[in-house]
Motif scaffolding. Structure first.
Motif, PDB file in Angstrom:
ATOM      1  N   LEU A 197       0.806  -1.217   0.000  1.00 15.02           N
ATOM      2  CA  LEU A 197       0.000   0.000   0.000  1.00 15.02           C
ATOM      3  C   LEU A 197       0.845   1.277   0.000  1.00 15.02           C
ATOM      4  O   LEU A 197       0.523   2.214  -0.750  1.00 15.02           O
ATOM      5  CB  LEU A 197      -0.964  -0.013   1.194  1.00 15.02           C
ATOM      6  CG  LEU A 197      -1.923   1.174   1.279  1.00 15.02           C
ATOM      7  CD1 LEU A 197      -2.867   1.189   0.080  1.00 15.02           C
ATOM      8  CD2 LEU A 197      -2.723   1.105   2.581  1.00 15.02           C
ATOM      9  N   THR A 201       0.128   3.955  -2.997  1.00 16.56           N
ATOM     10  CA  THR A 201      -0.434   5.282  -2.757  1.00 16.56           C
ATOM     11  C   THR A 201       0.517   6.398  -3.172  1.00 16.56           C
ATOM     12  O   THR A 201       0.129   7.565  -3.151  1.00 16.56           O
ATOM     13  CB  THR A 201      -0.814   5.459  -1.279  1.00 16.56           C
ATOM     14  OG1 THR A 201       0.314   5.154  -0.443  1.00 16.56           O
ATOM     15  CG2 THR A 201      -1.973   4.540  -0.904  1.00 16.56           C
ATOM     16  N   PRO A 206      -2.575   3.193  -9.352  1.00 18.61           N
ATOM     17  CA  PRO A 206      -2.334   1.921  -8.653  1.00 18.61           C
ATOM     18  C   PRO A 206      -3.116   0.784  -9.289  1.00 18.61           C
ATOM     19  O   PRO A 206      -4.233   0.969  -9.761  1.00 18.61           O
ATOM     20  CB  PRO A 206      -2.841   2.207  -7.231  1.00 18.61           C
ATOM     21  CG  PRO A 206      -3.903   3.244  -7.427  1.00 18.61           C
ATOM     22  CD  PRO A 206      -3.467   4.083  -8.596  1.00 18.61           C
ATOM     23  N   GLU A 218      -8.684   0.594   0.773  1.00 18.79           N
ATOM     24  CA  GLU A 218      -7.882   1.814   0.898  1.00 18.79           C
ATOM     25  C   GLU A 218      -7.806   2.592  -0.411  1.00 18.79           C
ATOM     26  O   GLU A 218      -7.721   3.828  -0.409  1.00 18.79           O
ATOM     27  CB  GLU A 218      -6.466   1.458   1.361  1.00 18.79           C
ATOM     28  CG  GLU A 218      -6.386   0.813   2.729  1.00 18.79           C
ATOM     29  CD  GLU A 218      -6.729   1.783   3.844  1.00 18.79           C
ATOM     30  OE1 GLU A 218      -6.608   3.006   3.643  1.00 18.79           O
ATOM     31  OE2 GLU A 218      -7.135   1.318   4.929  1.00 18.79           O
ATOM     32  N   ILE A 219      -7.778   1.875  -1.529  1.00 17.56           N
ATOM     33  CA  ILE A 219      -7.688   2.518  -2.846  1.00 17.56           C
ATOM     34  C   ILE A 219      -8.777   1.929  -3.751  1.00 17.56           C
ATOM     35  O   ILE A 219      -8.489   1.164  -4.675  1.00 17.56           O
ATOM     36  CB  ILE A 219      -6.279   2.356  -3.464  1.00 17.56           C
ATOM     37  CG1 ILE A 219      -5.712   0.932  -3.223  1.00 17.56           C
ATOM     38  CG2 ILE A 219      -5.322   3.390  -2.928  1.00 17.56           C
ATOM     39  CD1 ILE A 219      -4.369   0.690  -3.893  1.00 17.56           C
ATOM     40  N   ALA A 222      -8.640   1.798  -7.654  1.00 19.59           N
ATOM     41  CA  ALA A 222      -7.526   1.130  -8.322  1.00 19.59           C
ATOM     42  C   ALA A 222      -8.023   0.203  -9.414  1.00 19.59           C
ATOM     43  O   ALA A 222      -9.103  -0.387  -9.319  1.00 19.59           O
ATOM     44  CB  ALA A 222      -6.701   0.341  -7.313  1.00 19.59           C
TER      45      ALA A 222
END
Length: 231
Positions: A197, A201, A206, A218-219, A222
Motif C-alpha cells: 500500500l 499510494t 495503482p 484503501e484505494i 484502483a
C-alpha cells in the motif's frame, strides 16, 4: 516502441514481485531450493525451521519487515557468489514452468515497456532472485532488500531497511529523484498485499493484482488485474 538505452521515459512503472509478477513466493521457494540443494536433509530442515520462525512472527502480529529481517538471518555464513550462482539456477529451472509468471501482469509490463516506460521491480526478495527476473522482463531498475556482505560472505543482516511496507515508499521516492521530469502522479504501481500500500499510494495509477479486499478498501478506484496461484 520498445524502450531503448538512453531514451527518456515518460513515466516509471513500479511492480512488486512475489504474488504480483510471479505466481508464488520467490523468497521461500529459493530458500528451500538453495539449502536443500546444497546441504541435503540438513539444509531442508534449516529452510523449514526458518519458515516456521517467520510464520510465528507473523502470527504474533509482527510487521512483515520483521519477518523479512528474520529471513535474511537464515543466510548468515553463505557465500555471495554461491547464492548468486544458485539464483541463476533457480531461475533457469523455474521460469519455464506453468504459473511462474502472472500472465496479466507480465503482459501489462510488456505493454509499458513498448510504450517507452521504465519498469522497476520493488521487492523484499534478494538480488540473486530478483535480478534474473528483472533481466527477463526488461526491468530498468531493481529496488529490493539487500543482504549485508563482508569479505564475500552474507552476515545475516541487511543493508539499510527491508524493501517492505514503508521501505517500498522510500525506495520509490528515492529512485524518482533521479527522474526530475517525471511526476509520480503519472506513474503506475502493481501490488497484491497490504504491505504494498505505501508504494501504491505514491503513484497516480495503482493496480491491485488479485483483488485484495484490504488494498481495495484503501484505494477503491484502483485498477484490478487477476492474480496467479502458488507455484
Amino acid at each position: 516502441m520498445p524502450d531503448t538505452p538512453g531514451r527518456t521515459p515518460r513515466r516509471l512503472v513500479f511492480s512488486d514481485v512475489d504474488e504480483t509478477l510471479l505466481g508464488g513466493k520467490s523468497l521461500f521457494d529459493f530458500l528451500e531450493f538453495y539449502f536443500a540443494g546444497r546441504y541435503g536433509a540438513d539444509g531442508a530442515r534449516h529452510a523449514a525451521g526458518t519458515r516456521r520462525r517467520i510464520a510465528a512472527l507473523v502470527a504474533a502480529g509482527s510487521p512483515r519487515e520483521v519477518g523479512n529481517r528474520a529471513y535474511y538471518e537464515a543466510w548468515r555464513g553463505e557465500r555471495l557468489d554461491a547464492v548468486t550462482d544458485w539464483g541463476a539456477r533457480w531461475f533457469a529451472g523455474r521460469s519455464g514452468t506453468p504459473g511462474f509468471y502472472v500472465p496479466a501482469v507480465r503482459a501489462a509490463l510488456r505493454e509499458h515497456r513498448n510504450a517507452g516506460d521504465h519498469v522497476v521491480l520493488v521487492s523484499g526478495s534478494l538480488p540473486a532472485v530478483v535480478d534474473p527476473v528483472a533481466a527477463d522482463v526488461g526491468a530498468r531498475h531493481v529496488l529490493c532488500t539487500r543482504p549485508e556482505v563482508r569479505d564475500g560472505v552474507l552476515t545475516g543482516a541487511v543493508v539499510g531497511e527491508p524493501c517492505i511496507g514503508e521501505g517500498k515508499r522510500r525506495a520509490v521516492r528515492g529512485l524518482t529523484e533521479d527522474y526530475p521530469h517525471i511526476s509520480l502522479s503519472d506513474c503506475y504501481g502493481y501490488g497484491d498485499h497490504a504491505s504494498d500500500l505505501p508504494m501504491l499510494t505514491e503513484v497516480g495509477h495503482p493496480v491491485v493484482v488479485g483483488g485484495s479486499p484490504d488494498l481495495l478498501a484503501e484505494i477503491p478506484d484502483a485498477l484490478v488485474l487477476p492474480g496467479g496461484g502458488p507455484v
